[in-house]
Write an enzyme that holds these catalytic residues in place. Sequence first.
Site, mmCIF file in Angstrom:
data_model
loop_
_atom_site.group_PDB
_atom_site.id
_atom_site.type_symbol
_atom_site.label_atom_id
_atom_site.label_comp_id
_atom_site.label_asym_id
_atom_site.label_seq_id
_atom_site.Cartn_x
_atom_site.Cartn_y
_atom_site.Cartn_z
ATOM 1 N N CYS A 166 61.794 1.028 102.771
ATOM 2 C CA CYS A 166 61.031 1.009 101.515
ATOM 3 C C CYS A 166 60.461 2.378 101.155
ATOM 4 O O CYS A 166 60.411 2.751 99.975
ATOM 5 C CB CYS A 166 59.889 0.001 101.622
ATOM 6 N N ASP A 216 55.971 -4.845 106.095
ATOM 7 C CA ASP A 216 55.787 -6.292 106.222
ATOM 8 C C ASP A 216 57.019 -6.936 106.849
ATOM 9 O O ASP A 216 56.916 -7.808 107.713
ATOM 10 C CB ASP A 216 55.543 -6.912 104.846
ATOM 11 N N SER A 258 54.949 -13.923 101.998
ATOM 12 C CA SER A 258 55.775 -12.864 101.461
ATOM 13 C C SER A 258 56.211 -13.247 100.056
ATOM 14 O O SER A 258 56.315 -14.424 99.713
ATOM 15 C CB SER A 258 57.017 -12.681 102.341
#
Length: 555
Positions: free
Chosen positions: A50, A82, A471
């Site tokens: 990311c 995450d 999520s």
Amino acid sequence: MKLNKRSAIITEGPSRAPARAMLKATGLSDEDISRPMVGIANTWIETMPCNFHLRRLAEKVKEGVRAAGGTPIEFNTVAISDGITMGTEGMKTSLVSREVVADSIELVARGHYFDAIVAISGCDKTIPGTVMALARVDVPSLMLYGGSIDPGSYEKHDVTIQDVFEAVGRHAAGTMTEAQLCQLESVACPNAGACGGQFTANTMSTAFALMGISPIWMNEIPAMHAKKDEACVEAGKLVMELLKQDLKPSAIITKKSIENAIAAVAMTGGSTNSVLHFLAIAHEVGVKLSISDFDKISSRTPLLGDLKPGGRFVANDLYAAGGFRLVAKRLLDAGLLHRDCPTVSGRTIAEEAADASETPAQEVLRPLSNPLKETGGLVILKGNLAAEGCVLKVAGENRLNFKGPARVFDSEEKAFEAVKQQKIKVGEVVVIRYEGPKGGPGMREMLGVTAALVGEGLGESVALITDGRFSGATHGLMIGHVAPEAANKGPIAIIKNGDLISIDIPKRRLDVCLTKKEITARLKKWKAPKPRYKTGVMAKYARLVSSSSKGAVTQ
């Protein structure tokens, strides 16, 4: 107007010779030091795709700043993946990192008197964390998102990290071999960029573009697209223009612009984490925003985005279909956009919407005449289990009512083990508690559990409630942010196996089928568990964090 009036505090005059000497040691010249100092707050890190490419993007932003007459000063902060930490104790650090990102950027910006700031974000918590910092410092600023990852290809169809999480459940159920799982994991994430669906990263990228703190046409460009570098150069030039106009975040982040952002989340079927993050943003700027406001906005906003996790397409498909301007145009045409809100482009959000260009025959963002649902993707429930509220994403979910016996777990690990061993039965309501902001601490996401349930084929036949969170890749009847949380003596703490849990979406209710007297009697016997962390940042966070209904901000 003197553009370097802030940085001049540490760079001008005979008394500042020691500061200039140290700045020259970093390679700056007298001319560089005399220019406006622009902080480039980077969240680059090697721990995840990311943010992995953000160092490259930062160099392009710096090019733009220099070309426009400023001196860029890059600095870094932390980031937690995450997706990588999911299902482990390490996941508890994720939401905590949002506060650390905001605090660290604020400290550097205040300490070094930057005249303007460009914050570059990637993974989920870095996006709101950077904007929280910009709101606090309140100098001419913008947030630039690193962009979405390209989808992978498995068995001739597009896949995302969501598919890998769900494949874990399929493997546990015996419908996928270990070799197939290995093959999928090897192709699901082909390059750099944030998770590809309308999960939390892309949700917040969309929302902040519609709120106006990000240039509406920049965030949507995929991470590895050739236009991303060009956009970053333009971002560097744009922040210098903001400095000349003295346009600050306080003029952009308002109640109306936050409502525009929430409407964009509802229309695109975005992540429930947006509730936490916009409550936190509102807190930073002193805007009155309650958890109930999300339900009001979502109730009047049609769901148009056919986006994963509940739909068919990924964020890069939305870019190809017309991007965020098209989302703004749909909101404008529906009469749901506060049209006069300013943006960092120097234009109003309505002016940006007017420039929307829709790709013919695109199916990613439906027309207003043919919504996926008449109301948006977010629902807020209350009841005797959630007096302060809880959050449910209904994009891709068609069940309106559910009642079943509770299967109670005091941690995510215990619940996941039960799922892996196929001990969860059709019709049950899985309850995961002591995973809230204080009780976790850190309010872990439950994607490992929720995806495994879907992978085992239970996605349509069970429900799940938790004081933790989900999520953006989660879908199904999964209710998070139950508040008050168990660690704060919320009623979720006293649920027992077999208690009937009732979910009524039309009435916006979440209840345990017990009388008020029974709940009170059980709460009197409840004893708070010992803190899981006694020292360090996690212990500090647990002592300072507010309820999820207040955004889980530290105070």
